[in-house]
Scaffold this active site. Structure first.
Site, PDB file in Angstrom:
ATOM      1  N   LYS A 128      39.262  98.011  36.665  1.00 28.07           N
ATOM      2  CA  LYS A 128      39.808  97.858  35.314  1.00 28.07           C
ATOM      3  C   LYS A 128      41.028  96.947  35.368  1.00 28.07           C
ATOM      4  O   LYS A 128      41.655  96.767  36.409  1.00 28.07           O
ATOM      5  CB  LYS A 128      40.180  99.204  34.707  1.00 28.07           C
ATOM      6  CG  LYS A 128      41.259  99.989  35.469  1.00 28.07           C
ATOM      7  CD  LYS A 128      42.652  99.737  34.978  1.00 28.07           C
ATOM      8  CE  LYS A 128      43.661 100.576  35.745  1.00 28.07           C
ATOM      9  NZ  LYS A 128      45.021 100.122  35.569  1.00 28.07           N
ATOM     10  N   PRO A 184      40.151  95.851  45.665  1.00 29.71           N
ATOM     11  CA  PRO A 184      41.294  95.925  46.584  1.00 29.71           C
ATOM     12  C   PRO A 184      42.160  97.152  46.319  1.00 29.71           C
ATOM     13  O   PRO A 184      42.431  97.494  45.166  1.00 29.71           O
ATOM     14  CB  PRO A 184      42.084  94.640  46.303  1.00 29.71           C
ATOM     15  CG  PRO A 184      41.189  93.771  45.497  1.00 29.71           C
ATOM     16  CD  PRO A 184      40.175  94.646  44.838  1.00 29.71           C
ATOM     17  N   MET A 185      42.571  97.803  47.390  1.00 30.34           N
ATOM     18  CA  MET A 185      43.420  98.990  47.257  1.00 30.34           C
ATOM     19  C   MET A 185      44.850  98.582  46.895  1.00 30.34           C
ATOM     20  O   MET A 185      45.342  97.562  47.367  1.00 30.34           O
ATOM     21  CB  MET A 185      43.405  99.782  48.558  1.00 30.34           C
ATOM     22  CG  MET A 185      42.055 100.434  48.826  1.00 30.34           C
ATOM     23  SD  MET A 185      42.038 101.464  50.287  1.00 30.34           S
ATOM     24  CE  MET A 185      42.161 100.244  51.576  1.00 30.34           C
ATOM     25  N   GLY A 186      45.472  99.360  46.040  1.00 28.91           N
ATOM     26  CA  GLY A 186      46.867  99.127  45.679  1.00 28.91           C
ATOM     27  C   GLY A 186      47.095  97.957  44.746  1.00 28.91           C
ATOM     28  O   GLY A 186      48.228  97.532  44.559  1.00 28.91           O
ATOM     29  N   ALA A 187      46.029  97.442  44.144  1.00 27.11           N
ATOM     30  CA  ALA A 187      46.164  96.271  43.279  1.00 27.11           C
ATOM     31  C   ALA A 187      46.270  96.643  41.798  1.00 27.11           C
ATOM     32  O   ALA A 187      46.307  95.763  40.940  1.00 27.11           O
ATOM     33  CB  ALA A 187      44.978  95.328  43.491  1.00 27.11           C
ATOM     34  N   LEU A 205      43.951  98.083  40.053  1.00 29.93           N
ATOM     35  CA  LEU A 205      42.651  97.881  39.419  1.00 29.93           C
ATOM     36  C   LEU A 205      41.853  99.178  39.277  1.00 29.93           C
ATOM     37  O   LEU A 205      40.741  99.177  38.769  1.00 29.93           O
ATOM     38  CB  LEU A 205      41.835  96.844  40.197  1.00 29.93           C
ATOM     39  CG  LEU A 205      42.457  95.450  40.268  1.00 29.93           C
ATOM     40  CD1 LEU A 205      41.648  94.544  41.197  1.00 29.93           C
ATOM     41  CD2 LEU A 205      42.565  94.836  38.881  1.00 29.93           C
ATOM     42  N   GLY A 206      42.419 100.298  39.735  1.00 26.67           N
ATOM     43  CA  GLY A 206      41.813 101.605  39.516  1.00 26.67           C
ATOM     44  C   GLY A 206      40.633 101.950  40.390  1.00 26.67           C
ATOM     45  O   GLY A 206      39.821 102.797  40.007  1.00 26.67           O
ATOM     46  N   SER A 237      38.138 105.023  39.683  1.00 29.64           N
ATOM     47  CA  SER A 237      36.773 104.713  39.279  1.00 29.64           C
ATOM     48  C   SER A 237      35.760 105.398  40.199  1.00 29.64           C
ATOM     49  O   SER A 237      34.743 105.923  39.739  1.00 29.64           O
ATOM     50  CB  SER A 237      36.570 103.197  39.289  1.00 29.64           C
ATOM     51  OG  SER A 237      35.271 102.869  38.838  1.00 29.64           O
ATOM     52  N   ASP A 265      44.380 107.576  35.501  1.00 30.27           N
ATOM     53  CA  ASP A 265      43.420 106.497  35.236  1.00 30.27           C
ATOM     54  C   ASP A 265      41.973 106.975  35.227  1.00 30.27           C
ATOM     55  O   ASP A 265      41.098 106.261  34.751  1.00 30.27           O
ATOM     56  CB  ASP A 265      43.526 105.402  36.306  1.00 30.27           C
ATOM     57  CG  ASP A 265      44.622 104.403  36.039  1.00 30.27           C
ATOM     58  OD1 ASP A 265      45.270 104.490  34.984  1.00 30.27           O
ATOM     59  OD2 ASP A 265      44.832 103.525  36.895  1.00 30.27           O
TER      60      ASP A 265
END
Length: 163
Positions: free
Chosen positions: A15, A97-100, A102-103, A107, A139
């Site tokens: 997201k 990507p982790m920690g970006a 983007l959830g 998800s 989230d």
């Protein structure tokens, strides 16, 4: 239901926040938010298998390995809420990507909450799914809806918007 395993492969989309407004600090210590989320095509892939069993066992393989992965926690919460035991095996292919922001983990957890009841031949009421999602993280509820979503409160009170 027979004892043979049931399997599914599902996509868990990332997201982005189209708009984010951080307001005052709430009495619970979180910030009051107004945000518009949009799920996008970038997605993790989750292969999940469920087989009835006398005791619950949850296995999760993920590359790279993620300590305290929300997908495993989501599986346990869903089984408890369905009042059923079983063996859950999951393979998670991470593309988000982790920690970006983007959830990805949220998800993945929502994908488990949505798919595991179907595989177990059980139903979780929407209100129960939402409560489990909120317990996992702010989230997670947006991924129960997908598309364009308004988030208020901690971001976990969600309303679908036109795409």
């Amino acid at each position: 239901m027979n004892d043979s395993p049931r399997r599914a492969r599902v996509k868990a989309p990332a997201k982005i926040n189209l708009d984010l407004r951080v307001l005052h600090t709430r009495p619970d210590g979180y910030h009051e938010l107004r945000t518009v989320y949009q799920t996008i095509s970038l997605a993790d892939t989750l292969e999940i298998e469920f087989a009835p069993a006398r005791a619950t066992a949850v296995e999760l393989s993920c590359e790279p390995e993620i300590p305290a992965n929300l997908a495993g926690r989501a599986a346990r919460l869903a089984l408890d809420a369905m009042r059923t035991a079983g063996r859950v095996s999951m393979r998670l292919v991470k593309r988000i990507p982790m920690g970006a922001g983007l959830g990805g983990g949220s998800s993945d957890a929502a994908a488990v909450l949505l798919s595991l009841p179907a595989l177990a031949g059980r139903r979780l009421e929407p209100g129960v799914l939402l409560r489990l999602a909120e317990e996992l993280g702010s989230d997670v509820p947006l991924f129960l809806l997908g598309g364009t979503v308004l988030g208020v409160g901690r971001g976990s009170e969600v309303y679908p918007l036109p795409d």
